[in-house]
Design an enzyme around this catalytic site. Structure first.
Site, mmCIF file in Angstrom:
data_model
loop_
_atom_site.group_PDB
_atom_site.id
_atom_site.type_symbol
_atom_site.label_atom_id
_atom_site.label_comp_id
_atom_site.label_asym_id
_atom_site.label_seq_id
_atom_site.Cartn_x
_atom_site.Cartn_y
_atom_site.Cartn_z
ATOM 1 N N HIS A 59 -9.373 3.004 -1.842
ATOM 2 C CA HIS A 59 -7.950 2.705 -1.663
ATOM 3 C C HIS A 59 -7.493 1.669 -2.683
ATOM 4 O O HIS A 59 -7.324 0.508 -2.375
ATOM 5 C CB HIS A 59 -7.734 2.213 -0.230
ATOM 6 N N CYS A 109 0.813 -1.222 0.000
ATOM 7 C CA CYS A 109 0.000 0.000 0.000
ATOM 8 C C CYS A 109 0.841 1.263 0.000
ATOM 9 O O CYS A 109 0.321 2.359 -0.167
ATOM 10 C CB CYS A 109 -0.951 -0.005 1.190
ATOM 11 N N CYS A 145 0.683 3.006 6.030
ATOM 12 C CA CYS A 145 1.037 1.653 6.457
ATOM 13 C C CYS A 145 0.937 0.714 5.261
ATOM 14 O O CYS A 145 0.220 0.999 4.309
ATOM 15 C CB CYS A 145 0.110 1.185 7.575
#
Lengths: 422, 283
Positions: A377, A89, A408
């Site tokens: 996302h 990510c 994160c």
């Protein structure tokens, strides 16, 4: 750094829930769309950009050269080189730092960092035994050897495999890991739902005010982020059942990010070069720090950015109070809540090697235009969404305004980047 | 080891040995062979090591995990207890605990001498406990020692009943979850060469009192070691206790914590309340 690196601007597709309005678009399509929007916005058509770095987390084997292929499909000059990078990510933030560092070293005058992901077009692969049998058969030199390879085939080998959403070393999904963190840090349902509501309200307000007009280009008939629910409320979120942490869990579909489709790109340049070219400069990239935790033996999977935050502030001689704005990626509302609690926890901060607690920030300075809960996302795209967003926000506040991005990533990793408005 | 040895050219094939080991012994008095079984200067198949690593979750390295060395000695366990002089049969016996010491990193292509003997037959409330004591040498250097303790039910030994070796366990929230697929027993059989049908056949598992096939204890041991692979020193002693059979397919929890010089780990029920296997590593 020898050269000042500035964020010129950014562009992204609207983000959408997987299986939604962007479901037909592949990573190649999405990335090309994000690049072309950026090229159009800054008049780069037909020009050779120093380098383009991008990545995708869910990637087809045929996309081994995803970014270069997208460049060849874009309006950029075909002589523009490209490379693929991936850090789960944090990919879009790591591509930003890859390009920024090259500019800082004088290797590039300008470059594009990007990220794309689609959970609608996720790669489905064959089982490990079947793959081995196929490889053996193709390497076989005789029909007999080929038959011998295929003789090992069992019906169970033929079942297709969807991409694993689990941490390979623990077998727990990211949500299940976050559920452990939620419990350990005693994050309540109300805290999480408040973060979710505020994400949607802030994003809706930003769209309303036209903030995203020069950051997003419509794609396939979609002009606005499709996950956004401006009318959501604590009452509506309170009705949702827990999806992680068991029946008494507090994490729901409303306070966890949705699987999403989308791509984002950011144009970075040497400050002096940008000035010569008459390009705008929103913010300077000051520094970056990456960290990791030992989640296989129980550390909080998504709290690695805490150590990175402490280290980067110490290196810059700054405190969290010096930050005018902070972006904490909302993997889950609980990730943001636990991160803020960890920042204030002396014991936790010293346990990850910091000198003491990081401290606290005014909530009004956090994720002021919404974050991943409302926006969506698409894993690799999020970093490249955050950089231009924060750069523009800081620029609006005036020169010298400082901001921090905390993201994160799977594998117990975290990346933090500091920006300062110019 | 000063006992008489029966030397074999290679680890014996397990099919016939197992068929023999399935035959019930007529004797109720526990007897174990006095000789050791030895395989001299033998190099295992690298492709089998690769598959073993995949099945158990180890990274394939130039040096091997100690549980792999145990697997290499296992045919000698079967061979030895299938001997005429043994009234203890491996099939039906329960592997209750295991201890092994890796004295130095062992290369994947080293020529190994494997030796196994049966020892320390002792009375237990439910039958007899016996240790299968293995040793692996490279030339004359001892590189690995292992002790596998089995409980043989329904056989008698004189003396006071001995207690089962016992490792401590404290319930706790699992840090990991493993999903064990139904074909795991078959996959582990192909690399361990342990043909015991309770690991692969529902019918045979039922015949031995299990509702479904159970995974080999040594798979569970290997998987737990693999989960901690980056924390393992160059040489160490690892002990495991098998508390409960693990049925296939199944889902279990995993947890590890450090305490002074000992690394503790447990494979547990999903909620972390009950142990299937407890492990301790001295570092």
């Amino acid at each position: 750094m020898n050269h000042d690196v500035v964020v010129v601007g950014g562009n992204r597709t609207p983000f959408a829930k997987s299986g939604g309005p962007l479901r037909e678009a592949s990573n190649h399509d999405l990335l090309t769309s994000a690049l072309d929007g950026l090229v159009a916005r800054y008049g780069l058509a037909g020009t050779r950009v120093g380098e383009v770095a991008a990545g995708a987390v869910l990637k087809h084997p045929r996309d081994f050269n995803l970014t270069r292929e997208a460049v060849l499909s874009s309006a950029l000059a075909p002589e523009t080189p490209a490379c693929d990078l991936q850090q789960a990510c944090a990919t879009g933030l790591e591509t930003t730092m890859y390009i920024a560092n090259k500019i800082a070293l004088g290797q590039l005058t300008h470059g594009i960092a990007a990220g794309t992901d689609t959970a609608s077009d996720a790669p489905i692969s064959v089982s490990d035994p079947l793959r081995r049998i196929l490889l053996q058969a193709s390497a076989a030199r005789s029909a007999k050897a080929r038959l011998a390879a295929f003789a090992k085939l069992r019906p169970s080998h033929l079942a297709p495999l969807a991409p694993r959403v689990e941490e390979p070393r623990t077998g727990l999904s990211m949500g299940e890991h976050q559920a452990l963190t939620t419990e350990r840090w005693q994050v309540t349902r109300e805290e999480q739902d408040e973060i979710a509501v505020s994400s949607h309200r802030h994003l809706a307000a930003a769209w309303e005010s036209g903030f995203f007009d020069d950051l997003v280009t419509p794609y396939l008939g979609l002009a606005k982020d499709a996950i956004l629910r401006p009318e959501t409320s604590m009452e509506a979120l309170a009705k949702l059942r827990p999806v992680f942490g068991g029946d008494n869990g507090t994490m729901t579909a409303g306070n966890s990010t949705a699987l999403s489709d989308g791509a984002a790109a950011v144009l970075l340049a040497d400050a002096a070069w940008a000035k010569e070219q008459g390009l705008p400069a929103l913010a300077r990239i000051v520094d970056a720090e990456v960290a990791a935790v030992d989640h296989p033996t129980g550390a909080d999977l998504l709290l690695a950015p805490v150590a990175a935050t402490g280290r980067i502030l110490a290196r810059q001689g700054l405190s969290i109070a010096d930050m005018d704005l902070v972006e904490i990626h909302e993997a889950f509302a609980s990730t943001v809540a636990a991160t803020l609690k960890a920042w204030q926890d002396e014991d936790y901060c010293t346990s990850v090697g910091l000198d003491g607690a990081i401290g606290t920030i005014d909530r009004d300075h956090l994720n002021v235009t919404g974050s991943s809960l409302a926006t969506g996302h698409p894993f690799a795209a999020t970093g490249a969404r955050l950089v231009p967003t924060l750069a523009k926000l800081l620029h609006e506040r005036g020169p010298g305004s400082r901001g921090l991005i905390s993201v994160c990533a799977a594998g117990g990793q975290g990346l933090v980047v500091l920006l300062e408005a110019v | 080891m000063t006992v008489a040895a029966q030397t074999l050219n290679a680890p014996p094939a397990m099919g016939p040995a197992f068929a023999h080991a399935l035959l019930p012994s007529r004797s109720h008095t526990a007897r174990i062979p006095a000789h050791a079984a030895v395989v001299q200067d033998w190099t295992p198949d690298p492709a089998r090591l690769a598959e073993y690593s995949r099945v158990c979750g180890f990274t394939l390295r130039s040096t091997v995990p100690p549980t792999w060395l145990h697997v290499l000695t296992f045919p000698l366990h079967v061979h030895l207890l299938g001997d005429r002089s043994s009234s203890v049969r491996l099939v039906g016996a329960v592997h209750v605990s295991n201890e092994m010491t890796l004295h130095r990193p062992v290369g994947a292509t080293e020529r190994l001498t494997l030796e196994v003997r049966a020892d320390h037959l002792r009375r237990h409330a439910k039958g007899a406990l016996v240790d299968l004591v293995g040793q692996i040498r490279v030339d004359d250097e001892v590189v690995w020692d292992g002790v596998s303790t089995y409980l043989a039910r329904g056989v008698e030994v004189a003396g006071e009943p001995a207690k089962m070796p016992h490792l401590g366990f404290e319930p706790g929230m699992p840090q990991g979850r493993w999903r064990l697929p139904a074909d795991l027993g078959r996959r582990y059989r192909s690399v361990s060469h342990d043909p015991n049908p309770i690991h692969t056949s529902r019918v045979m598992a039922r015949a031995f009192g299990f509702p479904r096939p159970v995974i080999h204890g040594m798979w569970t041991h290997a998987r737990a070691l693999a989960a901690l692979e980056q924390r393992l020193p160059e040489s160490y002693t690892v002990r495991v206790g098998f508390a409960k059979p693990l049925l296939l397919p199944g889902t279990v929890g995993f947890r590890a914590y450090e305490d002074d010089d000992v690394l503790h780990a447990a494979v547990t029920s999903r909620d972390g309340a009950r142990p299937y296997m407890v492990m301790e590593i001295d570092r």
